[in-house]
Design a protein around this motif. Structure first.
Motif, short mmCIF file in Angstrom:
data_model
loop_
_atom_site.label_atom_id
_atom_site.label_comp_id
_atom_site.label_asym_id
_atom_site.label_seq_id
_atom_site.Cartn_x
_atom_site.Cartn_y
_atom_site.Cartn_z
N THR A 235 5.13 18.99 4.16
CA THR A 235 6.17 19.58 4.13
C THR A 235 4.81 21.10 4.73
N ILE A 236 3.91 21.60 4.67
CA ILE A 236 3.54 22.47 5.38
C ILE A 236 3.98 22.48 7.01
N SER A 237 3.94 21.19 7.83
CA SER A 237 3.59 20.99 9.39
C SER A 237 5.65 20.44 8.95
N ILE A 238 6.84 21.06 8.73
CA ILE A 238 8.01 20.41 8.46
C ILE A 238 8.48 20.14 9.97
N ALA A 239 8.23 21.24 10.76
CA ALA A 239 8.71 21.24 12.30
C ALA A 239 8.08 19.93 12.82
N GLN B 250 -5.86 1.19 8.04
CA GLN B 250 -6.77 1.43 9.14
C GLN B 250 -5.63 2.38 10.28
N LEU B 251 -4.92 3.03 10.33
CA LEU B 251 -4.18 3.95 11.25
C LEU B 251 -5.15 5.65 10.51
N THR B 252 -5.38 5.97 11.20
CA THR B 252 -5.37 7.24 11.12
C THR B 252 -5.26 8.32 10.75
N TYR B 253 -4.79 9.53 9.25
CA TYR B 253 -4.17 9.88 8.53
C TYR B 253 -3.67 11.18 9.01
N ARG B 254 -1.89 10.73 8.69
CA ARG B 254 -1.22 11.45 10.05
C ARG B 254 -0.06 11.86 8.90
N PRO B 255 -0.63 13.00 8.53
CA PRO B 255 0.71 13.54 7.62
C PRO B 255 1.80 14.32 8.16
N ASN B 256 1.38 14.49 9.51
CA ASN B 256 2.95 14.86 10.33
C ASN B 256 3.71 13.55 10.80
N ARG B 257 3.94 13.26 10.28
CA ARG B 257 4.01 11.61 11.15
C ARG B 257 5.27 10.63 9.56
N ILE B 258 6.65 10.61 10.23
CA ILE B 258 7.31 9.78 8.98
C ILE B 258 6.44 8.42 8.96
N HIS B 259 5.47 7.83 10.36
CA HIS B 259 4.87 6.28 9.74
C HIS B 259 3.14 6.57 10.46
N VAL C 59 9.70 18.83 -1.25
CA VAL C 59 9.34 19.65 -0.30
C VAL C 59 10.76 20.93 -1.06
N GLU C 60 10.48 21.83 -1.05
CA GLU C 60 10.58 23.11 -2.10
C GLU C 60 12.21 23.46 -1.50
N ASP C 61 12.61 23.11 -0.10
CA ASP C 61 13.85 23.88 0.86
C ASP C 61 14.75 22.83 -0.10
N GLN C 62 16.22 23.32 -1.26
CA GLN C 62 16.77 21.97 -1.68
C GLN C 62 17.85 21.26 -0.70
N GLU C 63 18.14 22.87 1.38
CA GLU C 63 19.10 21.56 1.95
C GLU C 63 18.13 20.48 2.32
N LEU D 57 0.34 -0.97 -0.13
CA LEU D 57 0.11 -0.29 0.04
C LEU D 57 0.74 1.60 -0.23
N PRO D 58 1.52 2.12 -1.00
CA PRO D 58 1.78 3.51 -1.18
C PRO D 58 1.35 3.96 -0.56
N THR D 59 2.20 5.22 -0.11
CA THR D 59 1.53 6.25 0.66
C THR D 59 0.88 6.91 -0.67
N ASP D 60 -0.22 7.40 -0.01
CA ASP D 60 -0.53 9.03 -0.92
C ASP D 60 0.21 9.51 -1.22
N PRO D 61 0.24 10.16 -2.90
CA PRO D 61 1.51 11.04 -2.79
C PRO D 61 1.23 12.35 -2.37
N ARG D 62 -0.20 12.68 -2.33
CA ARG D 62 -0.77 14.02 -1.47
C ARG D 62 0.49 14.44 -0.01
N TRP D 63 0.10 12.54 0.61
CA TRP D 63 0.98 13.06 2.24
C TRP D 63 1.91 14.06 1.93
N VAL D 64 3.14 14.36 0.96
CA VAL D 64 4.22 15.34 1.30
C VAL D 64 3.96 16.69 1.26
N ASP D 65 2.88 16.50 0.35
CA ASP D 65 2.00 17.99 0.04
C ASP D 65 1.97 18.35 1.46
N VAL D 66 1.00 17.89 2.69
CA VAL D 66 0.46 17.95 3.57
C VAL D 66 1.75 18.60 4.36
#
Length: 192
Positions: A17-21, A183-192, A130-134, A6-15
């Motif tokens: 990167t909004i909360s990179i902290a 089954q996990l709640t969608y968590r865009p601010n988490r690596i897993h 991510v837009e940040d090149q570093e 089950l690949p990660t939804d590619p839209r995950w990265v959009d959300v």
């Protein structure tokens, strides 16, 4: 290469990167836990010389990654933040069989491989999104490292258990992991 069902939804990265902290904080703790997991395996299976020799440099590398993530946080004047419970890892660890030592070791190594594979996949998305090149380069380099760790764990499992047994169990874990992710709640601010 990763064979995730089950690949990660590619839209995950959009959300994400909004909360990179939040991503960097979660990522830091993932690296710390990866180092701790390898140390635990070394302690539990100290009699398996190849395992000790393979995982010892991984401990060092994972801890180095933790320090690298801290550096990224500090460059952005962001605090480390609090550690959160990783329901993904907890759910995977519940799948480890008890009793027979060979089966338990196989399962522990395959859980580590899955975690590395999922991290690798997410780091690839971050390196591309991510837009940040570093951070783009940072996550690309970490993706390569996680892919190497993933193969290390699979190879170790095959060293201590027949390949056909490991491969069959790997397919079971891939299916279980997809179910856990779904089954996990969608968590865009988490690596897993």
């Amino acid at each position: 290469m990763l064979h995730l069902k089950l690949p990660t939804d590619p839209r995950w990265v959009d959300v994400a990167t909004i909360s990179i902290a939040d991503i960097l904080t979660d990522h830091a703790y993932c690296e710390q836990k990866a180092a701790s997991s390898c140390i635990s395996l070394i302690v539990e299976y100290a009699h398996l010389e190849d395992l000790v020799d393979t995982l010892t440099p991984v401990v060092s590398e994972e801890w180095s990654h933790f320090e690298m993530v801290l550096e990224q946080l500090r460059k952005r004047n962001l605090p480390l933040g609090k550690q959160r419970r990783d329901e993904y890892v907890v759910a995977l660890q519940k799948q480890v069989r008890k009793g027979d030592v060979k089966h338990k070791l196989t399962d522990q190594l395959l859980v580590c491989a899955l975690i590395e594979a999922r991290s690798c996949e997410r780091f690839k998305l971050l390196s591309q999104g991510v837009e940040d090149q570093e951070l783009k380069k940072f996550y690309y380099d970490l993706m390569v490292s996680e892919a190497r760790h993933y193969t290390n764990f699979i190879s170790l499992a095959r060293k201590y258990q027949a390949r056909e047994i490991v491969d069959a169990r790997w397919q079971e874990f891939l299916k279980m992991e997809a179910e856990i992710i779904s089954q996990l709640t969608y968590r865009p601010n988490r690596i897993h």
